[in-house]
Scaffold this motif. Structure first.
Motif, PDB file in Angstrom:
ATOM      1  N   HIS A 164     117.199  51.842 -15.386  1.00 20.66           N
ATOM      2  CA  HIS A 164     116.881  51.564 -13.983  1.00 20.66           C
ATOM      3  C   HIS A 164     115.551  50.806 -13.900  1.00 20.66           C
ATOM      4  N   PHE A 165     115.519  49.752 -13.090  1.00 24.92           N
ATOM      5  CA  PHE A 165     114.312  48.966 -12.870  1.00 24.92           C
ATOM      6  C   PHE A 165     113.950  49.021 -11.385  1.00 24.92           C
ATOM      7  N   ALA A 166     112.702  49.405 -11.107  1.00 26.14           N
ATOM      8  CA  ALA A 166     112.219  49.479  -9.721  1.00 26.14           C
ATOM      9  C   ALA A 166     110.884  48.754  -9.617  1.00 26.14           C
ATOM     10  N   ARG A 167     110.501  48.395  -8.409  1.00 31.58           N
ATOM     11  CA  ARG A 167     109.158  47.858  -8.197  1.00 31.58           C
ATOM     12  C   ARG A 167     108.135  48.940  -8.523  1.00 31.58           C
ATOM     13  N   GLU A 168     106.995  48.532  -9.044  1.00 30.78           N
ATOM     14  CA  GLU A 168     105.929  49.489  -9.333  1.00 30.78           C
ATOM     15  C   GLU A 168     105.582  50.264  -8.060  1.00 30.78           C
ATOM     16  N   GLU A 174     114.877  56.140  -8.940  1.00 31.32           N
ATOM     17  CA  GLU A 174     116.122  56.667  -8.405  1.00 31.32           C
ATOM     18  C   GLU A 174     116.673  55.785  -7.282  1.00 31.32           C
ATOM     19  N   ALA A 175     115.822  54.842  -6.802  1.00 31.66           N
ATOM     20  CA  ALA A 175     116.275  53.836  -5.828  1.00 31.66           C
ATOM     21  C   ALA A 175     115.884  52.467  -6.383  1.00 31.66           C
ATOM     22  N   TRP A 205     110.277  51.277 -15.111  1.00 33.41           N
ATOM     23  CA  TRP A 205     111.627  51.423 -15.643  1.00 33.41           C
ATOM     24  C   TRP A 205     111.804  52.805 -16.271  1.00 33.41           C
ATOM     25  N   SER A 206     113.035  53.276 -16.215  1.00 29.05           N
ATOM     26  CA  SER A 206     113.373  54.545 -16.838  1.00 29.05           C
ATOM     27  C   SER A 206     114.851  54.523 -17.203  1.00 29.05           C
ATOM     28  N   VAL A 207     115.301  55.592 -17.851  1.00 31.02           N
ATOM     29  CA  VAL A 207     116.689  55.686 -18.303  1.00 31.02           C
ATOM     30  C   VAL A 207     117.304  56.966 -17.756  1.00 31.02           C
TER      31      VAL A 207
END
Length: 611
Positions: free
Chosen positions: A205-209, A214-215, A258-260
């Protein structure tokens, strides 16, 4: 009658005052408890029990209830179905330390067993209300508040895991957004399922800093359809995803978290901690060709400077030797056949040699290849500008120079007076050195042509102070010379295109220091002879030299001043220029025979000649 009543009252009062107290009659028959409140888990917690980690623990805590006098209470955690009542709990468990502590620690298995005994089915979610009872034998009270909690019983599970690479960092990861051959690799530890028949799969998962993974902006399954603990994507794939989801400004780093997420059956778990990733997308450009210093060796290609104010525009200051089959542009400093290598050339098909400037159209091939680009106005220093978005190039000799302009200089703020009077010396690709007089407190800047910038990429570029020794194009404050009025040495250094710097120091003197001079104290800067400045970066002196000894050049009367060392490899030749360097190296060697010699230090050419 009144007198009789008053007399009776007086007697009663006297008798009461004379009677001894009965202490035994005041003994308490019990003691109270101070009210207390629940703390954790907070009300509304949703706990999904992980079947792969049955020994993981949950702490239930509350404030202590102190006794009224002596007897401390014991505690019991009670829980009921949300549809039921705490007066008839389905779970009742003493706290830690045989009920004495205001805390209860339960493993996932303890909780699962308790729910099973309460009739909750495997994998089912139980919505509970919970509280704590305190009992000191005389008084029993319940916490002032009660909390809600949802708990899902064992079914599937995944063991905890951590991210491995890229490590969390705020340092930019620089990538070429057009590259399909380069690889960005994401790795993490392997997670194991509670049920071996339900293998773990992974999604990155990639998100804005600053936003939750989770979103996310976007997600990508790991390699092997989600089965591997590895994701390999090209910079182009990542860049395309960033563009698609609104991060389109390539002049700024894309700041990501980012996380998995690992999933087995119905259970999902996140990596222990997310990582920070800053991605700076840069389309690098390189110069190669017979007319260039790199020759036709692509691994020696010269890197262009990226125009920070115009996406996809690049430029370079370099010497071109006309008549050697011209030059081309490369997307990578790599072999011609390297995966992802793009070659840009002149679109005109009339001349394959690149030696005919008349065939230059200024148009680049969009998809690589093309003909060589000719050097248009004979050998010399040029500024080459490339506009990749519009497939244009500009080869300009009038911009292949650098000069001082400003109130502290002889040119004043008049660009037309800069060249040649205030022109710097060209040392090598993207490197200029100049010496000129500047007044104390005088302000100035650098120009590459005799007019002011007008916003057109083919026009003049100017450079100012970016702070902390950094160069900045068009927009920083002016340079200021803080010391006494006199000659100043200024080095404009863009050799590291990602870290442009400048050096400014006094050029009021240049001394020959060492143990190779007759009648001069060895290695004594203050007693060493001064050279004479001849203009255009040239210093000269005649000395009696001792053979086989060492000398160097120091721009001051004490150590720590700007100096020059040998970059020739230890040459002792006379009459032949030896290369010099200011960024470290061995001392110069004196000639093989002692005698009187004239020494010329040319700072613009970066050479030392001993005759």
């Amino acid at each position: 009658m009144k007198k009789i009543l008053l007399a009776l009252l007086s007697v009663i009062t006297i008798l009461a005052a004379c009677k001894k107290p009965d202490l035994a009659g005041d003994d308490p028959t019990g003691e109270g408890l101070v009210p207390f409140t629940l703390q954790t888990p907070s009300s509304g917690t949703n706990l999904v029990l992980n079947a792969a980690t049955p020994n993981a623990t949950v702490d239930i805590t509350w404030t202590p209830s102190t006794p009224g006098l002596n007897t401390a209470p014991t505690y019991r955690w009670i829980a009921a179905l949300k549809t039921g009542s705490l007066d008839n709990p389905v779970i009742s468990i003493p706290s830690n330390n045989s009920g004495k502590d205001p805390k209860l620690t339960l493993t996932y298995k303890n909780i699962d067993d308790a729910l099973k005994a309460a009739g909750v089915a495997d994998g089912a979610k139980a919505d509970l209300i919970w509280s704590v009872e305190a009992d000191n034998g005389s008084t029993k009270i319940r916490s002032q508040n009660s909390f809600n909690i949802s708990i899902t019983r064992f079914k599937d599970g995944v063991t905890p895991f951590q991210l491995l690479a890229p490590a969390s960092s705020t340092t930019n990861l620089e990538v070429n957004p057009t590259s399909t051959s380069d690889v960005i690799t994401f790795r993490w530890q392997k997670a194991f399922p509670a049920d071996a028949t339900k293998p773990v799969t992974y999604v990155v998962h990639f998100a804005r800093e600053g936003q939750s993974v989770e979103a996310p902006l976007f997600t990508i399954r790991s390699r092997n359809n989600g089965a591997d603990t590895l994701l390999e994507i090209s910079p182009k794939q990542l860049s395309d995803s960033l563009d698609k989801y609104g991060i389109t400004d390539m002049s700024q780093a894309a700041r990501l978290t980012w996380s998995v997420k690992a999933t087995s059956g119905t259970f999902s778990m996140w990596a222990t901690y997310p990582n920070t990733l800053y991605v700076l997308r840069e389309v690098n450009l390189f110069l190669v060709g017979g007319d260039s210093p790199a020759g036709w060796t692509p691994t020696a290609a010269l890197q262009f400077i990226q125009d920070k104010s115009r996406s996809g525009v690049y430029y370079i200051y370099t010497y071109l030797a006309a008549g050697n089959n011209g030059f081309k542009l490369l997307s990578m400093k790599a072999d011609w056949s390297a995966a992802g290598q793009r070659v840009f050339g002149e679109v005109n098909g009339a001349d394959q040699s690149g030696n005919n400037p008349a065939n230059n159209t200024g148009n680049l091939t969009a998809n690589g290849g093309g003909n060589n680009i000719a050097t248009p106005n004979g050998s010399g220093v040029y500024r080459i500008t490339v506009d990749l978005p519009n497939n244009k190039y500009y080869v300009q000799k009038e911009h292949g120079r650098m000069g001082f302009v400003g109130g502290g200089t002889a040119a004043g703020w008049n660009p037309s007076a800069v060249f040649p009077a205030q022109q710097m010396g060209f040392v090598s690709t993207n490197l200029f050195l100049g010496i000129t007089n500047i007044t104390q407190g005088g302000e100035f800047k650098m120009l590459d042509n005799s007019d002011w910038p007008n916003g057109n990429m083919t026009y003049t570029r100017d450079y100012e102070d970016g702070g902390a020794g950094k160069l900045k194009e068009d927009g920083g404050p002016n340079f200021t010379w803080p010391n006494a009025t006199g000659p100043v040495r200024f080095i404009w250094d863009y050799r590291d295109v990602k870290n442009p710097t400048y050096t400014m120091n006094s050029a009021a003197q240049m001394r020959v220091v060492g143990d190779g001079m007759q009648g001069v104290n060895a290695w004594d800067p203050g007693a060493s002879p001064q050279m004479t400045y001849m203009g255009n970066g040239r210093w000269q002196i005649t000395l009696n030299l001792i053979s086989g000894r060492d000398i160097k050049f120091l721009a001051g009367d004490a150590w720590g001043a700007f100096d020059y060392e040998d970059a020739s490899g230890g040459s002792t030749a006379t009459g032949t220029p030896r290369k010099a360097a200011w960024d470290g190296g061995p001392n110069f060697k004196t000639p093989a025979a002692s005698g009187s010699y004239t020494i010329v230090l040319d700072e613009y050419a970066q050479t030392v000649t001993i005759n």
